[in-house]
Design a protein around this motif. Structure first.
Motif, PDB file in Angstrom:
ATOM      1  N   GLN A   2      10.055   4.347  -1.986  1.00  0.00           N
ATOM      2  CA  GLN A   2      11.277   5.118  -2.130  1.00  0.00           C
ATOM      3  C   GLN A   2      12.454   4.183  -2.430  1.00  0.00           C
ATOM      4  OE1 GLN A   2      12.307   7.323   1.348  1.00  0.00           O
ATOM      5  NE2 GLN A   2      13.724   8.645   0.253  1.00  0.00           N
ATOM      6  N   ARG A   3      13.217   4.578  -3.431  1.00  0.00           N
ATOM      7  CA  ARG A   3      14.359   3.773  -3.845  1.00  0.00           C
ATOM      8  C   ARG A   3      15.598   4.194  -3.059  1.00  0.00           C
ATOM      9  NH1 ARG A   3      17.201   3.731  -9.695  1.00  0.00           N
ATOM     10  NH2 ARG A   3      18.776   2.214  -9.161  1.00  0.00           N
ATOM     11  N   VAL A   4      16.301   3.209  -2.533  1.00  0.00           N
ATOM     12  CA  VAL A   4      17.517   3.478  -1.771  1.00  0.00           C
ATOM     13  C   VAL A   4      18.693   3.458  -2.734  1.00  0.00           C
ATOM     14  CG1 VAL A   4      19.026   2.652   0.075  1.00  0.00           C
ATOM     15  CG2 VAL A   4      16.556   2.378   0.274  1.00  0.00           C
ATOM     16  N   GLU A   5      19.443   4.563  -2.749  1.00  0.00           N
ATOM     17  CA  GLU A   5      20.596   4.642  -3.641  1.00  0.00           C
ATOM     18  C   GLU A   5      21.784   3.931  -3.013  1.00  0.00           C
ATOM     19  OE1 GLU A   5      21.677   8.335  -5.420  1.00  0.00           O
ATOM     20  OE2 GLU A   5      19.621   9.060  -5.360  1.00  0.00           O
ATOM     21  N   GLU A   6      22.515   3.234  -3.876  1.00  0.00           N
ATOM     22  CA  GLU A   6      23.715   2.557  -3.402  1.00  0.00           C
ATOM     23  C   GLU A   6      24.814   3.593  -3.188  1.00  0.00           C
ATOM     24  OE1 GLU A   6      25.151  -0.877  -5.355  1.00  0.00           O
ATOM     25  OE2 GLU A   6      23.138  -1.603  -5.831  1.00  0.00           O
ATOM     26  N   PRO A   7      25.640   3.389  -2.176  1.00  0.00           N
ATOM     27  CA  PRO A   7      26.731   4.347  -1.947  1.00  0.00           C
ATOM     28  C   PRO A   7      27.750   4.284  -3.085  1.00  0.00           C
ATOM     29  CG  PRO A   7      26.918   2.455  -0.459  1.00  0.00           C
ATOM     30  CD  PRO A   7      25.621   2.312  -1.205  1.00  0.00           C
ATOM     31  N   THR A   8      28.361   5.414  -3.350  1.00  0.00           N
ATOM     32  CA  THR A   8      29.368   5.473  -4.411  1.00  0.00           C
ATOM     33  C   THR A   8      30.629   4.730  -3.971  1.00  0.00           C
ATOM     34  OG1 THR A   8      30.370   7.508  -3.582  1.00  0.00           O
ATOM     35  CG2 THR A   8      28.541   7.747  -5.166  1.00  0.00           C
ATOM     36  N   ASP A   9      31.438   4.385  -4.951  1.00  0.00           N
ATOM     37  CA  ASP A   9      32.710   3.723  -4.660  1.00  0.00           C
ATOM     38  C   ASP A   9      33.560   4.580  -3.724  1.00  0.00           C
ATOM     39  OD1 ASP A   9      31.914   1.775  -6.463  1.00  0.00           O
ATOM     40  OD2 ASP A   9      33.108   2.583  -8.113  1.00  0.00           O
ATOM     41  N   GLU A  10      33.528   5.880  -3.963  1.00  0.00           N
ATOM     42  CA  GLU A  10      34.340   6.798  -3.167  1.00  0.00           C
ATOM     43  C   GLU A  10      33.891   6.820  -1.707  1.00  0.00           C
ATOM     44  OE1 GLU A  10      34.828   7.402  -7.289  1.00  0.00           O
ATOM     45  OE2 GLU A  10      32.960   7.535  -6.163  1.00  0.00           O
ATOM     46  N   LYS A  11      32.572   6.824  -1.482  1.00  0.00           N
ATOM     47  CA  LYS A  11      32.061   6.812  -0.103  1.00  0.00           C
ATOM     48  C   LYS A  11      32.445   5.508   0.593  1.00  0.00           C
ATOM     49  CE  LYS A  11      28.195   9.968  -0.704  1.00  0.00           C
ATOM     50  NZ  LYS A  11      26.741  10.141  -0.716  1.00  0.00           N
ATOM     51  N   ILE A  12      32.333   4.422  -0.129  1.00  0.00           N
ATOM     52  CA  ILE A  12      32.704   3.125   0.447  1.00  0.00           C
ATOM     53  C   ILE A  12      34.197   3.108   0.774  1.00  0.00           C
ATOM     54  CG2 ILE A  12      32.925   0.657  -0.022  1.00  0.00           C
ATOM     55  CD1 ILE A  12      30.366   0.944  -1.777  1.00  0.00           C
ATOM     56  N   MET A  13      35.006   3.620  -0.140  1.00  0.00           N
ATOM     57  CA  MET A  13      36.450   3.609   0.071  1.00  0.00           C
ATOM     58  C   MET A  13      36.838   4.490   1.252  1.00  0.00           C
ATOM     59  SD  MET A  13      38.998   2.000  -0.949  1.00  0.00           S
ATOM     60  CE  MET A  13      40.610   2.125  -0.206  1.00  0.00           C
ATOM     61  N   HIS A  14      36.121   5.580   1.449  1.00  0.00           N
ATOM     62  CA  HIS A  14      36.401   6.427   2.612  1.00  0.00           C
ATOM     63  C   HIS A  14      36.085   5.680   3.907  1.00  0.00           C
ATOM     64  CE1 HIS A  14      37.845  10.133   0.960  1.00  0.00           C
ATOM     65  NE2 HIS A  14      36.886  10.115   0.041  1.00  0.00           N
ATOM     66  N   LYS A  15      35.033   4.854   3.901  1.00  0.00           N
ATOM     67  CA  LYS A  15      34.720   4.036   5.077  1.00  0.00           C
ATOM     68  C   LYS A  15      35.838   3.021   5.320  1.00  0.00           C
ATOM     69  CE  LYS A  15      29.672   4.285   4.831  1.00  0.00           C
ATOM     70  NZ  LYS A  15      28.444   3.488   4.632  1.00  0.00           N
ATOM     71  N   VAL A  16      36.319   2.405   4.237  1.00  0.00           N
ATOM     72  CA  VAL A  16      37.426   1.447   4.355  1.00  0.00           C
ATOM     73  C   VAL A  16      38.658   2.164   4.905  1.00  0.00           C
ATOM     74  CG1 VAL A  16      39.011  -0.047   3.056  1.00  0.00           C
ATOM     75  CG2 VAL A  16      36.570  -0.073   2.530  1.00  0.00           C
ATOM     76  N   LYS A  17      38.907   3.339   4.380  1.00  0.00           N
ATOM     77  CA  LYS A  17      40.054   4.136   4.810  1.00  0.00           C
ATOM     78  C   LYS A  17      39.954   4.488   6.297  1.00  0.00           C
ATOM     79  CE  LYS A  17      42.542   8.233   3.229  1.00  0.00           C
ATOM     80  NZ  LYS A  17      42.546   9.343   2.303  1.00  0.00           N
ATOM     81  N   ASP A  18      38.714   4.706   6.762  1.00  0.00           N
ATOM     82  CA  ASP A  18      38.486   5.051   8.169  1.00  0.00           C
ATOM     83  C   ASP A  18      38.454   3.834   9.083  1.00  0.00           C
ATOM     84  OD1 ASP A  18      38.406   7.747   7.553  1.00  0.00           O
ATOM     85  OD2 ASP A  18      36.218   7.823   7.397  1.00  0.00           O
ATOM     86  N   GLY A  19      38.742   2.652   8.544  1.00  0.00           N
ATOM     87  CA  GLY A  19      38.840   1.473   9.388  1.00  0.00           C
ATOM     88  C   GLY A  19      37.684   0.494   9.297  1.00  0.00           C
TER      89      GLY A  19
END
Length: 183
Positions: A2-19
């Motif tokens: 099974q191939r693991v998909e990389e998170p989108t830029d938006e998902k990563i940025m939301h994590k950054v936004k959340d601290g």
């Protein structure tokens, strides 16, 4: 397997936004080279491009709370910030230039290294690009060098899609004329 998909830029940025600030490393790895190249094509200065790229990621971190996926994807938001940083740099450079002119200091010209035909073509293209106005140069860099879609450029520049298409077409026509004028 099974191939693991990389998170989108938006998902990563939301994590950054959340601290989760360490997540910005992923975005840095994805975009520091394209952003450096973006600034390099606008400034034609390696050191300045490095500084502007670093400043951009500092601002992304500082203004992470302003990112809103509902207003668009991460890439146009980031390039809008990059445009603002470049504009600030140009304003500062003009102020410094005025000070230098008022003190009558001469700047030393650094000769370009001679190279092969391909390097000469690149230099001619760079020279033609520099002869364009800043708006046309920015449009070509965003579309041709950075690979942004016209819709993304329209969003960044707050223009209609058709206006972006027309301006890029005209800018490319002028660049072509400037390039072939040098031959």
């Amino acid at each position: 397997m099974q191939r693991v998909e990389e998170p989108t830029d938006e998902k990563i940025m939301h994590k950054v936004k959340d601290g989760q600030l360490s997540e910005l490393t992923t975005l840095f790895e994805r975009y520091h080279i394209p952003l450096y190249n973006f600034f390099l094509k606008l400034t034609i200065d390696k050191s300045t491009s490095e500084d502007l790229t670093q400043t951009l990621f500092y601002r992304i971190l500082r203004f992470r709370h302003t990112f809103n996926h509902a207003n668009g994807s991460f890439k146009p938001w980031m390039y809008q910030m990059a445009r603002n940083i470049h504009a600030d740099y140009c304003k500062q450079k003009m102020r410094i230039s005025e000070v230098v002119k008022s003190t009558n200091s001469d700047t030393e010209e650094v000769p370009l290294e001679e190279g092969g035909v391909e390097e000469q073509d690149f230099e001619k293209l760079q020279a033609a690009l520099l002869e364009l106005g800043p708006i046309d140069r920015e449009l070509i860099v965003l579309s041709r060098y950075e690979g942004l879609k016209y819709a993304e450029i329209a969003q960044i520049k707050n223009m209609s899609l058709s206006a972006v298409k027309v301006q890029i077409h005209r800018a490319m026509k002028e660049l072509r004329a400037l390039y072939f004028k040098q031959l």
